[in-house]
Design an enzyme around this catalytic site. Sequence first.
Site, PDB file in Angstrom:
ATOM      1  N   HIS B   9       0.898  -1.050   0.187  1.00 53.79           N
ATOM      2  CA  HIS B   9      -0.064   0.245  -0.195  1.00 53.79           C
ATOM      3  C   HIS B   9       1.507   1.621   0.200  1.00 53.79           C
ATOM      4  O   HIS B   9       0.368   2.013  -0.191  1.00 53.79           O
ATOM      5  CB  HIS B   9      -1.338  -0.082   1.218  1.00 53.79           C
TER       6      HIS B   9
HETATM    7  N1  LIG Z   1     -12.164 -10.063   1.475  1.00 54.30           N
HETATM    8  C1  LIG Z   1     -13.621  -9.213   1.584  1.00 54.30           C
HETATM    9  N2  LIG Z   1     -14.535 -10.027   0.900  1.00 54.30           N
HETATM   10  C2  LIG Z   1     -15.601  -8.964   0.476  1.00 54.30           C
HETATM   11  N3  LIG Z   1     -15.387  -7.696   1.062  1.00 54.30           N
HETATM   12  C3  LIG Z   1     -14.318  -7.486   1.166  1.00 54.30           C
HETATM   13  C4  LIG Z   1     -13.349  -7.983   1.349  1.00 54.30           C
HETATM   14  N4  LIG Z   1     -12.579  -7.011   1.932  1.00 54.30           N
HETATM   15  C5  LIG Z   1     -12.907  -5.871   2.082  1.00 54.30           C
HETATM   16  N5  LIG Z   1     -14.551  -6.137   1.204  1.00 54.30           N
HETATM   17  C6  LIG Z   1     -15.472  -4.513   1.355  1.00 54.30           C
HETATM   18  O1  LIG Z   1     -14.569  -4.091   0.699  1.00 54.30           O
HETATM   19  C7  LIG Z   1     -14.920  -2.891   1.818  1.00 54.30           C
HETATM   20  C8  LIG Z   1     -13.436  -2.117   1.582  1.00 54.30           C
HETATM   21  O2  LIG Z   1     -13.690  -1.151   0.287  1.00 54.30           O
HETATM   22  P1  LIG Z   1     -12.347  -0.336   0.570  1.00 54.30           P
HETATM   23  O3  LIG Z   1     -11.673   0.490  -1.306  1.00 54.30           O
HETATM   24  O4  LIG Z   1     -12.499   0.847   1.026  1.00 54.30           O
HETATM   25  O5  LIG Z   1     -10.986  -1.329   0.455  1.00 54.30           O
HETATM   26  P2  LIG Z   1     -10.033  -1.412   1.399  1.00 54.30           P
HETATM   27  O6  LIG Z   1     -10.782  -1.564   2.227  1.00 54.30           O
HETATM   28  O7  LIG Z   1      -9.632   0.194   2.154  1.00 54.30           O
HETATM   29  O8  LIG Z   1      -8.483  -1.748   0.719  1.00 54.30           O
HETATM   30  P3  LIG Z   1      -6.945  -1.821   1.425  1.00 54.30           P
HETATM   31  O9  LIG Z   1      -7.297  -3.995   1.295  1.00 54.30           O
HETATM   32  O10 LIG Z   1      -6.513  -2.056   0.530  1.00 54.30           O
HETATM   33  O11 LIG Z   1      -7.572  -1.131   2.861  1.00 54.30           O
HETATM   34  C9  LIG Z   1     -15.495  -3.434   2.681  1.00 54.30           C
HETATM   35  O12 LIG Z   1     -15.946  -2.796   3.517  1.00 54.30           O
HETATM   36  C10 LIG Z   1     -15.890  -4.814   2.076  1.00 54.30           C
HETATM   37  O13 LIG Z   1     -17.269  -4.540   2.332  1.00 54.30           O
END
Ligand SMILES: Nc1ncnc2c1ncn2[C@@H]1O[C@H](COP(=O)(O)OP(=O)(O)OP(=O)(O)O)[C@@H](O)[C@H]1O
Lengths: 203, 123
Positions: B9
Amino acid sequence: MLIGVEETIQWLKNYNDKLSEQKDYLSQLDRAIGDGDHGINMARGFQQVADSLDDDFDDVSTVLKKTATTVMSKVGGASGPLYGTAFLKMSMACKGKEVDAGVFAEMVEAALGGIKQRGKSEEGEKTMVDVWSPVLDMLREGEFDAERLKKTAEDAMQNTEDMTATKGRASYFKERSQGNLDPGAVSSYYLFAELADVIGKGA
Amino acid sequence: MVNIVLVSHSPKLVEGLEELLKQVVGQVSIVTAGGDEDGSIGTHFDKIQAAVEEAASGDDGALVFYDLGSAKMNAEMAIEVAESESVRLVSYPIVEGSYLAAVESSIGNSLDDILASLEKEFG
Ligand SMILES: Nc1ncnc2c1ncn2[C@@H]1O[C@H](COP(=O)(O)OP(=O)(O)OP(=O)(O)O)[C@@H](O)[C@H]1O
Ligand SMILES: [Mg+2]
């Protein structure tokens, strides 16, 4: 027919409007149990999607395919691959078909399968899966009902509040993730709500 | 030599790690994909895909290390798209794991040898 090319484009453009309106709210939800970028990621990516939809498209499948590739490369984070996969699977599931209620249910089924596979996730883990899955159950019951679609997605989104996250960034918060809505569940609710509005208006 | 891909990241994290590895194994190819499109904290599929494709073009395969969450998801997707049998995602500590892999690659160990060592050390 449930939705044609025009309705699909309208749906995605309205979704983009909704995301840009709710960008800060979504990021705020993500800040509570994640890294606070969900609103920014989604709004940025779907602005590009909306901008890419002014071309001519032959069918719904092509619109969704175009959306999938844009989402995958422009949204970023976890939601990029997850929503990108969902749109790609939806596109594949309606290839060469008119989208009626039955086909739409098949599309959501394919999308949910794709999200679960990509995220290695199941129901009850406080993610967007917890919206897509109840929506699929409802769609499988047959007759398409826009109001029920919206209500089902909304209730499902609300239900993520009490869940404990076991996938994604929020899972590091363990029990502390309770009491917050999952941002991805909220953005998925918007997606189905905007579809319900486009269809409900008898477009 | 087996190529190494570092996905994080944070651009600084992979830059720093690359520096650390390069100090001991100058000749091993290390490809990084850090941060979002604009270099802020995040992950970006196109960037990760470009790194994986670059590493996949070598003769001896590549190992892909990641930090967390979506870095893994994006790396998996990029590896699927690359359709190369010899690019593997490894779920071991990114710093120690890539260090071990880089050293073994520099002394000519094969992809399978390195995977076995990683499993032995961190599995
Ligand atoms: N392994 C997963 N399976 C299903 N949905 C997921 C998973 N991981 C995250 N999510 C969904 O994605 C959303 C978050 O999306 P976002 O774009 O903020 O990614 P992020 O969590 O910031 O990614 P990163 O891993 O880069 O931190 C969560 O609220 C959830 O609904
Ligand atoms: Mg986030």
